[in-house]
Design an enzyme around this catalytic site. Structure first.
Site, short mmCIF file in Angstrom:
data_model
loop_
_atom_site.label_atom_id
_atom_site.label_comp_id
_atom_site.label_asym_id
_atom_site.label_seq_id
_atom_site.Cartn_x
_atom_site.Cartn_y
_atom_site.Cartn_z
N SER A 169 16.29 44.09 38.21
CA SER A 169 17.61 44.52 38.69
C SER A 169 17.97 45.92 38.21
O SER A 169 18.02 46.84 39.00
CB SER A 169 18.66 43.51 38.29
OG SER A 169 19.90 43.83 38.85
N HIS A 204 28.89 34.74 39.37
CA HIS A 204 30.11 35.28 39.96
C HIS A 204 31.30 34.40 39.57
O HIS A 204 31.20 33.18 39.56
CB HIS A 204 30.02 35.30 41.49
CG HIS A 204 28.96 36.21 42.02
ND1 HIS A 204 29.03 37.57 41.93
CD2 HIS A 204 27.79 35.94 42.65
CE1 HIS A 204 27.97 38.10 42.48
NE2 HIS A 204 27.19 37.13 42.92
N ALA A 233 7.13 23.97 41.69
CA ALA A 233 7.49 24.81 42.83
C ALA A 233 8.80 24.35 43.45
O ALA A 233 9.03 23.16 43.64
CB ALA A 233 6.38 24.79 43.87
N THR A 241 18.87 24.47 36.09
CA THR A 241 20.27 24.66 35.71
C THR A 241 20.52 24.34 34.24
O THR A 241 21.61 24.62 33.73
CB THR A 241 21.19 23.79 36.58
OG1 THR A 241 20.83 22.41 36.39
CG2 THR A 241 21.08 24.16 38.05
N LYS A 242 19.53 23.71 33.57
CA LYS A 242 19.66 23.32 32.16
C LYS A 242 18.38 23.70 31.43
O LYS A 242 17.32 23.84 32.04
CB LYS A 242 19.89 21.81 32.05
CG LYS A 242 21.19 21.36 32.66
CD LYS A 242 21.37 19.88 32.52
CE LYS A 242 22.70 19.48 33.18
NZ LYS A 242 22.87 18.05 33.23
#
Length: 130
Positions: free
Chosen positions: A16, A57, A105, A110-111
């Site tokens: 980024s 966000h 895959a 998320t944890k």
């Protein structure tokens, strides 16, 4: 970051802004990988089309568009030594992938993933220890 000729980045790896991202020794990062910001330790394998995210966000208010609400605090993920992220994996902000872990895959992580554990699915869930 020390130079290591064994570390390979394939075409279209997108860092980024590069600030705060570290990539260890003897890593393989395949094509079309997006890294917002992360710490990637030694000997990590990252398959094609992986996204490693660090900046959620804000979205609490409904009276203004999400795009105008700004971002949360940076939460760079950590990918520990010898981990393997399979094709099309998404690693969400703040997640740690443990040493030697494998993410199947297409998983959305998320944890945190424990060391030497295999996870898969959406959201990623425990499959077995290795």
């Amino acid at each position: 970051m020390p130079y290591d000729s064994r570390t390979k980045l394939e075409p279209n790896v997108y860092l980024s802004n590069g600030i705060g991202t570290t990539i260890g020794l003897n890593c393989r990062i395949n094509e079309n990988v997006f890294i917002q910001q992360a710490t990637i330790e030694d000997e990590v394998l990252i398959a094609p089309n992986v996204a490693i995210l660090c900046l959620p966000h804000k979205h609490d208010r409904v009276d203004i568009p999400i795009i105008e609400q700004g971002d949360e605090e940076l939460q760079p993920p950590m990918i520990k030594r010898g981990a393997w992220l399979g094709r099309n994996v998404v690693v969400m902000p703040g997640v740690t992938i443990g040493e030697g872990a494998i993410v199947g895959a297409g998983a959305v992580v998320t944890k945190n993933v424990e060391p030497f554990t295999i996870v898969g699915g959406v959201p990623a869930k425990f499959i077995k220890k290795r």
